[in-house]
Each structure stands twice: as structure tokens, then as C-alpha cells.
Design a protein around this motif. Structure first.
Motif, PDB file in Angstrom:
ATOM      1  N   LYS A  57     -58.188  94.526 -28.682  1.00  0.00           N
ATOM      2  CA  LYS A  57     -57.471  95.770 -28.399  1.00  0.00           C
ATOM      3  C   LYS A  57     -56.068  95.716 -28.983  1.00  0.00           C
ATOM      4  O   LYS A  57     -55.572  96.703 -29.550  1.00  0.00           O
ATOM      5  N   VAL A  58     -55.423  94.558 -28.852  1.00  0.00           N
ATOM      6  CA  VAL A  58     -54.078  94.378 -29.405  1.00  0.00           C
ATOM      7  C   VAL A  58     -54.102  94.576 -30.922  1.00  0.00           C
ATOM      8  O   VAL A  58     -53.271  95.291 -31.490  1.00  0.00           O
ATOM      9  N   ALA A  59     -55.063  93.940 -31.585  1.00  0.00           N
ATOM     10  CA  ALA A  59     -55.156  94.042 -33.043  1.00  0.00           C
ATOM     11  C   ALA A  59     -55.365  95.489 -33.488  1.00  0.00           C
ATOM     12  O   ALA A  59     -54.729  95.961 -34.438  1.00  0.00           O
ATOM     13  N   LEU A  60     -56.231  96.199 -32.798  1.00  0.00           N
ATOM     14  CA  LEU A  60     -56.495  97.593 -33.152  1.00  0.00           C
ATOM     15  C   LEU A  60     -55.260  98.463 -32.930  1.00  0.00           C
ATOM     16  O   LEU A  60     -54.953  99.351 -33.740  1.00  0.00           O
ATOM     17  N   THR A  61     -54.548  98.203 -31.839  1.00  0.00           N
ATOM     18  CA  THR A  61     -53.336  98.977 -31.544  1.00  0.00           C
ATOM     19  C   THR A  61     -52.266  98.749 -32.594  1.00  0.00           C
ATOM     20  O   THR A  61     -51.656  99.695 -33.107  1.00  0.00           O
ATOM     21  N   VAL A  62     -52.038  97.467 -32.925  1.00  0.00           N
ATOM     22  CA  VAL A  62     -51.020  97.130 -33.924  1.00  0.00           C
ATOM     23  C   VAL A  62     -51.396  97.712 -35.289  1.00  0.00           C
ATOM     24  O   VAL A  62     -50.537  98.169 -36.046  1.00  0.00           O
ATOM     25  N   ALA A  63     -52.694  97.705 -35.595  1.00  0.00           N
ATOM     26  CA  ALA A  63     -53.155  98.291 -36.857  1.00  0.00           C
ATOM     27  C   ALA A  63     -52.880  99.797 -36.886  1.00  0.00           C
ATOM     28  O   ALA A  63     -52.519 100.353 -37.931  1.00  0.00           O
ATOM     29  N   GLU A  64     -53.029 100.454 -35.744  1.00  0.00           N
ATOM     30  CA  GLU A  64     -52.724 101.886 -35.661  1.00  0.00           C
ATOM     31  C   GLU A  64     -51.250 102.154 -35.926  1.00  0.00           C
ATOM     32  O   GLU A  64     -50.879 103.228 -36.409  1.00  0.00           O
TER      33      GLU A  64
END
Length: 290
Positions: A191-198
Motif C-alpha cells: 500500500k505504501v509503494a502504491l501511494t508513493v507511486a501515486e
């Protein structure tokens, strides 16, 4: 045109333990540069740093080791005091001196494909600095030092105040399991990775120590194993060693998974010895082939 340029302060560290007091050099740029320097010279590299006149000897040592170092004047060198009690997991930290922050004007004579920002404190690189530097090359950042703020010499853990403003200009971000919770307020690494990618980051690298690491890029997750070291002697600079191995491979055109495994193998070798990474490419290959 360099393949990689690391921009960051070299520190003077005072390490206090119940047994002794030791003075030594350190900092992201210090550990990163020595690690890169031990790898085959298949890429071009430069360190851009700031130190006080009294610490030019450390720069001369790096140059003697074969590291290309460009130095800008600073009134002081960053001076950390780390004090450990009987429990080595408990540390109090003070900043006894701060170096001058970096200015975008100082980057005009440097050209690189990747700029790795080796910050030590939250105000080393402003958002405007990162924005302007991103026009010259890809930006790589280690999150840890954006989460440290100095108040009356004491180092205080803080959230990354202008993270969105900086991360939208960041191509590669490395953070660990603790930092990801501070930045995104989640214990779920995916979830962290996806958020940071956003938020704009192209490659998200999350390390978990002996549990390996996770990389997210181009819509894919890569689970990277940790390689068991022969001994756990010195963990200082392990994160910087990982970044050095990862960016070295990416600069050579390797994929994220291959670069992550190479970086993890470097960390395994680094853990077994005191000081910066001093292994060889053969050591890394041996670990990868086990």
C-alpha cells in the motif's frame, strides 16, 4: 556527463559508548561513495560535498582512494554526536555543528544521469533545489534524513513536511519499514509503494533488514531476498550500501529485480565487516550464487 553524482555532506561523528569515545567520518555520501568505488569502473561517478576547512583531510583520503570528489566551502562540517548506553539499541543523538545547505547554483558545472541526494537533515535540500535539479537528471532520495530535525542540538524525529512537493520530482525513493509508516501512515508495504507511486515516484524501494526488500516499478512488485551474512559486525551505512549497489546496476541497464538482488548481496558483505563496504565484485557474485 557522469552516470551517477552523489550530492551530500560528509560528517564528523563522535561515537560515545560505555567503553570508549571514537571520532570517525560518516554520512550518506561517505558510505555511498566508498561502496561505489569498490565496484568495477563500468560507470562514471562523482561526489559533490561540503566540509569545513578543518576536515579537508578526509576529502584527501577519499581522493587518494580513487574517488572523484568536488568540494564546496562550508563554514562548518556536519558534526554528529551519537551516545550509546549499555543497551546498544538505545541511542541519543545531537548535532554539534551544521554545514551550509546546498544551492542549485553549485550544480551548474555538474552533469549526471542520476543524482543521488545524500541528505543528513531535513533542510539540506529545499523543494526548489530538487525541482531544478530534476531538470538535469533523474533524482534518487533516501527518505531517512528528511525525517530528522535539529532543535537546540537535539535530533528529533519528524514527518516529512513537504514530501508531496519533493516526491513528485523524485524518480527513485528508498525507505525502510519504519520510515514508510511515518511517511504514509501504513504498515502495509505494498500500500505504501502504491501511494508513493501515486505521488510521482517511479521506483519505490522498501528495505526490511534481514527480511529482504520490496521494489515497485512500472506497475510490478519485486520481492528481493536478504542474504545471510557470515557475521553481523557493523550495520552502519548498510542502507547507503544498498543504494550504491542498486543505482550502480540501474545505471548499467539492469532491471529492478537484478539490481535489488545485487544490492542485497552487497549489504550482506558489508554487515560482516566494520566501516564502509570494502568487498569485491567476486564477493558479491559468490553471495548471489549461493
Amino acid at each position: 556527463m557522469r552516470d551517477i553524482c552523489c550530492v551530500g555532506h560528509i560528517t564528523r561523528d563522535k561515537i560515545i559508548t560505555p567503553e570508549r569515545t571514537v571520532y570517525m567520518a560518516g554520512g550518506t555520501s561517505f558510505y555511498f561513495s566508498y561502496a561505489i568505488n569498490k565496484l568495477p569502473k563500468d560507470i562514471s561517478y562523482q561526489l559533490l560535498t561540503k566540509v569545513g576547512k578543518e576536515d579537508m583531510e578526509e576529502v584527501n583520503k577519499m581522493r587518494a582512494a580513487g574517488i572523484d570528489v568536488e568540494v564546496y566551502e562550508s563554514k562548518h562540517t556536519v558534526f554528529f554526536e551519537n551516545k550509546y548506553g549499555a543497551n546498544q539499541n538505545h541511542r541519543t543523538q545531537r548535532v554539534l555543528a551544521k554545514a551550509d545547505p546546498f544551492k542549485i547554483e553549485e550544480m551548474q558545472g555538474t552533469e549526471a544521469k542520476i543524482y543521488h541526494l545524500g541528505s543528513l537533515l531535513a533542510d539540506d535540500f529545499s523543494a526548489d533545489f530538487v525541482k531544478e535539479l530534476s531538470k538535469k537528471g533523474r533524482i534518487s532520495i533516501d527518505a531517512q534524513d528528511y525525517l530528522r530535525q535539529v532543535e537546540k542540538e537535539e535530533v528529533r524525529a519528524v514527518d516529512w513536511a513537504n514530501k508531496r512537493e519533493i516526491l513528485k520530482f523524485t524518480d527513485i525513493l528508498k525507505l525502510n519499514e519504519y520510515e514508510m509508516e511515518v511517511i504514509v501512515h501504513s504498515s502495509d508495504p505494498r500500500k505504501v509503494a502504491l501511494t508513493v507511486a501515486e505521488w510521482g515516484v517511479k521506483e519505490v524501494v522498501i528495505t526490511f533488514g534481514s527480511y529482504g526488500s520490496l521494489i515497485y516499478a512500472d506497475g510490478k512488485f519485486y520481492d528481493i531476498p536478504a542474504y545471510e551474512p557470515t557475521a553481523v559486525t557493523d550495520a552502519t551505512g548498510c542502507g547507503d550500501t544498498y543504494s550504491a549497489g542498486y543505482l550502480y546496476c540501474r545505471a548499467l541497464g539492469a532491471g529492478c529485480e537484478e539490481a535489488g538482488r545485487f544490492a542485497a548481496a552487497m549489504c550482506s558483505q558489508k554487515l560482516s565487516r566494520t566501516g564502509p563496504f570494502d568487498g569485491t565484485i567476486e564477493d558479491i557474485k559468490t553471495i548471489l550464487n549461493q
